[in-house]
Write a protein that holds these residues in place. Sequence first.
Motif, PDB file in Angstrom:
ATOM      1  N   ILE A  70      37.150  45.125  41.895  1.00 15.04           N
ATOM      2  CA  ILE A  70      38.452  45.787  42.028  1.00 15.04           C
ATOM      3  C   ILE A  70      38.854  46.374  40.683  1.00 15.04           C
ATOM      4  O   ILE A  70      38.967  45.670  39.687  1.00 15.04           O
ATOM      5  CB  ILE A  70      39.528  44.783  42.485  1.00 15.04           C
ATOM      6  CG1 ILE A  70      39.103  44.104  43.768  1.00 15.04           C
ATOM      7  CG2 ILE A  70      40.870  45.466  42.651  1.00 15.04           C
ATOM      8  CD1 ILE A  70      39.932  42.893  44.117  1.00 15.04           C
ATOM      9  N   ILE A  71      39.058  47.670  40.685  1.00 18.24           N
ATOM     10  CA  ILE A  71      39.579  48.336  39.488  1.00 18.24           C
ATOM     11  C   ILE A  71      40.641  49.321  39.967  1.00 18.24           C
ATOM     12  O   ILE A  71      40.342  50.439  40.359  1.00 18.24           O
ATOM     13  CB  ILE A  71      38.473  49.070  38.709  1.00 18.24           C
ATOM     14  CG1 ILE A  71      37.391  48.095  38.289  1.00 18.24           C
ATOM     15  CG2 ILE A  71      39.061  49.773  37.490  1.00 18.24           C
ATOM     16  CD1 ILE A  71      36.206  48.731  37.615  1.00 18.24           C
ATOM     17  N   ASP A  72      41.876  48.863  39.977  1.00 16.99           N
ATOM     18  CA  ASP A  72      43.001  49.688  40.408  1.00 16.99           C
ATOM     19  C   ASP A  72      44.136  49.542  39.412  1.00 16.99           C
ATOM     20  O   ASP A  72      44.194  48.589  38.641  1.00 16.99           O
ATOM     21  CB  ASP A  72      43.479  49.258  41.804  1.00 16.99           C
ATOM     22  CG  ASP A  72      42.543  49.692  42.914  1.00 16.99           C
ATOM     23  OD1 ASP A  72      41.926  50.760  42.774  1.00 16.99           O
ATOM     24  OD2 ASP A  72      42.433  48.945  43.909  1.00 16.99           O
ATOM     25  N   ARG A  73      45.085  50.477  39.491  1.00 18.93           N
ATOM     26  CA  ARG A  73      46.228  50.434  38.567  1.00 18.93           C
ATOM     27  C   ARG A  73      47.108  49.217  38.810  1.00 18.93           C
ATOM     28  O   ARG A  73      47.657  48.654  37.876  1.00 18.93           O
ATOM     29  CB  ARG A  73      47.040  51.717  38.675  1.00 18.93           C
ATOM     30  CG  ARG A  73      46.297  52.918  38.120  1.00 18.93           C
ATOM     31  CD  ARG A  73      47.127  54.143  38.205  1.00 18.93           C
ATOM     32  NE  ARG A  73      47.304  54.464  39.626  1.00 18.93           N
ATOM     33  CZ  ARG A  73      47.979  55.502  40.068  1.00 18.93           C
ATOM     34  NH1 ARG A  73      48.554  56.321  39.234  1.00 18.93           N
ATOM     35  NH2 ARG A  73      48.100  55.721  41.355  1.00 18.93           N
ATOM     36  N   TRP A  74      47.240  48.796  40.063  1.00 18.01           N
ATOM     37  CA  TRP A  74      48.073  47.628  40.348  1.00 18.01           C
ATOM     38  C   TRP A  74      47.509  46.382  39.677  1.00 18.01           C
ATOM     39  O   TRP A  74      48.262  45.507  39.251  1.00 18.01           O
ATOM     40  CB  TRP A  74      48.246  47.412  41.859  1.00 18.01           C
ATOM     41  CG  TRP A  74      46.996  46.993  42.573  1.00 18.01           C
ATOM     42  CD1 TRP A  74      46.112  47.794  43.198  1.00 18.01           C
ATOM     43  CD2 TRP A  74      46.490  45.660  42.711  1.00 18.01           C
ATOM     44  NE1 TRP A  74      45.081  47.057  43.724  1.00 18.01           N
ATOM     45  CE2 TRP A  74      45.286  45.746  43.447  1.00 18.01           C
ATOM     46  CE3 TRP A  74      46.922  44.410  42.294  1.00 18.01           C
ATOM     47  CZ2 TRP A  74      44.523  44.627  43.771  1.00 18.01           C
ATOM     48  CZ3 TRP A  74      46.158  43.294  42.615  1.00 18.01           C
ATOM     49  CH2 TRP A  74      44.976  43.408  43.349  1.00 18.01           C
ATOM     50  N   LEU A  75      46.181  46.298  39.586  1.00 20.76           N
ATOM     51  CA  LEU A  75      45.558  45.139  38.962  1.00 20.76           C
ATOM     52  C   LEU A  75      45.863  45.090  37.470  1.00 20.76           C
ATOM     53  O   LEU A  75      46.112  44.026  36.908  1.00 20.76           O
ATOM     54  CB  LEU A  75      44.047  45.148  39.196  1.00 20.76           C
ATOM     55  CG  LEU A  75      43.290  43.951  38.627  1.00 20.76           C
ATOM     56  CD1 LEU A  75      43.714  42.664  39.320  1.00 20.76           C
ATOM     57  CD2 LEU A  75      41.806  44.148  38.740  1.00 20.76           C
ATOM     58  N   THR A 131      51.715  43.943  47.840  1.00 16.07           N
ATOM     59  CA  THR A 131      52.018  45.322  48.240  1.00 16.07           C
ATOM     60  C   THR A 131      51.059  46.349  47.641  1.00 16.07           C
ATOM     61  O   THR A 131      50.931  47.442  48.179  1.00 16.07           O
ATOM     62  CB  THR A 131      53.453  45.709  47.848  1.00 16.07           C
ATOM     63  OG1 THR A 131      53.581  45.651  46.411  1.00 16.07           O
ATOM     64  CG2 THR A 131      54.460  44.796  48.511  1.00 16.07           C
ATOM     65  N   LYS A 132      50.425  46.001  46.516  1.00 15.91           N
ATOM     66  CA  LYS A 132      49.548  46.943  45.809  1.00 15.91           C
ATOM     67  C   LYS A 132      50.210  48.332  45.760  1.00 15.91           C
ATOM     68  O   LYS A 132      49.754  49.275  46.387  1.00 15.91           O
ATOM     69  CB  LYS A 132      48.174  47.013  46.478  1.00 15.91           C
ATOM     70  CG  LYS A 132      47.458  45.689  46.416  1.00 15.91           C
ATOM     71  CD  LYS A 132      46.168  45.727  47.189  1.00 15.91           C
ATOM     72  CE  LYS A 132      45.421  44.435  47.179  1.00 15.91           C
ATOM     73  NZ  LYS A 132      46.111  43.252  47.634  1.00 15.91           N
ATOM     74  N   PRO A 133      51.304  48.435  44.990  1.00 19.22           N
ATOM     75  CA  PRO A 133      52.173  49.621  45.062  1.00 19.22           C
ATOM     76  C   PRO A 133      51.511  50.944  44.658  1.00 19.22           C
ATOM     77  O   PRO A 133      51.975  51.999  45.054  1.00 19.22           O
ATOM     78  CB  PRO A 133      53.325  49.272  44.127  1.00 19.22           C
ATOM     79  CG  PRO A 133      52.785  48.220  43.214  1.00 19.22           C
ATOM     80  CD  PRO A 133      51.747  47.484  44.000  1.00 19.22           C
ATOM     81  N   PHE A 134      50.475  50.914  43.881  1.00 17.97           N
ATOM     82  CA  PHE A 134      49.796  52.164  43.514  1.00 17.97           C
ATOM     83  C   PHE A 134      48.343  51.927  43.256  1.00 17.97           C
ATOM     84  O   PHE A 134      47.852  50.864  43.129  1.00 17.97           O
ATOM     85  CB  PHE A 134      50.433  52.844  42.300  1.00 17.97           C
ATOM     86  CG  PHE A 134      50.867  51.924  41.211  1.00 17.97           C
ATOM     87  CD1 PHE A 134      49.964  51.424  40.294  1.00 17.97           C
ATOM     88  CD2 PHE A 134      52.183  51.506  41.113  1.00 17.97           C
ATOM     89  CE1 PHE A 134      50.357  50.579  39.279  1.00 17.97           C
ATOM     90  CE2 PHE A 134      52.594  50.656  40.098  1.00 17.97           C
ATOM     91  CZ  PHE A 134      51.675  50.192  39.189  1.00 17.97           C
TER      92      PHE A 134
END
Length: 134
Positions: A70-75, A131-134
């Motif tokens: 997982i590589i996302d902005r929310w993380l 929610t993982k908003p973005f």
Amino acid sequence: MLWLLLLHIAAVICWCGSLLYLNALITGIFSDSEEQSHQALTLKVFSRLATPAALVAIASGTGLFLTGGIIDRWLILKLSLVVILVLCHALNGWILIRTEQALDNNLALPCAVIGITAAIMIPAIVWIVLTKPF
């Protein structure tokens, strides 16, 4: 991987609960006869519950991150807030050292700030994860 997620959730619950409880323990008012046992209990909660739970939570969270890819902005936002929780944990340890050495007895304000910060960060982290908003 489900076992790793369950381990992470259990460790996070223990860590966050102990972070909130530690501030109440540190600022507790006890008589002189109870002070020694109170201080021993506070140190046990920090060293035998909060710190191991924090280490397990961080290690299992790292394992989830690495195995899940997982590589996302929310993380990144979540990990930034976790750093603040780690700082709260470290400040609790520093305060415990100061109380053990009898350097400071007026700890209500710092413990309140640490407790409020942790109380804000915990639901914020949960909200971001769910929610993982973005």
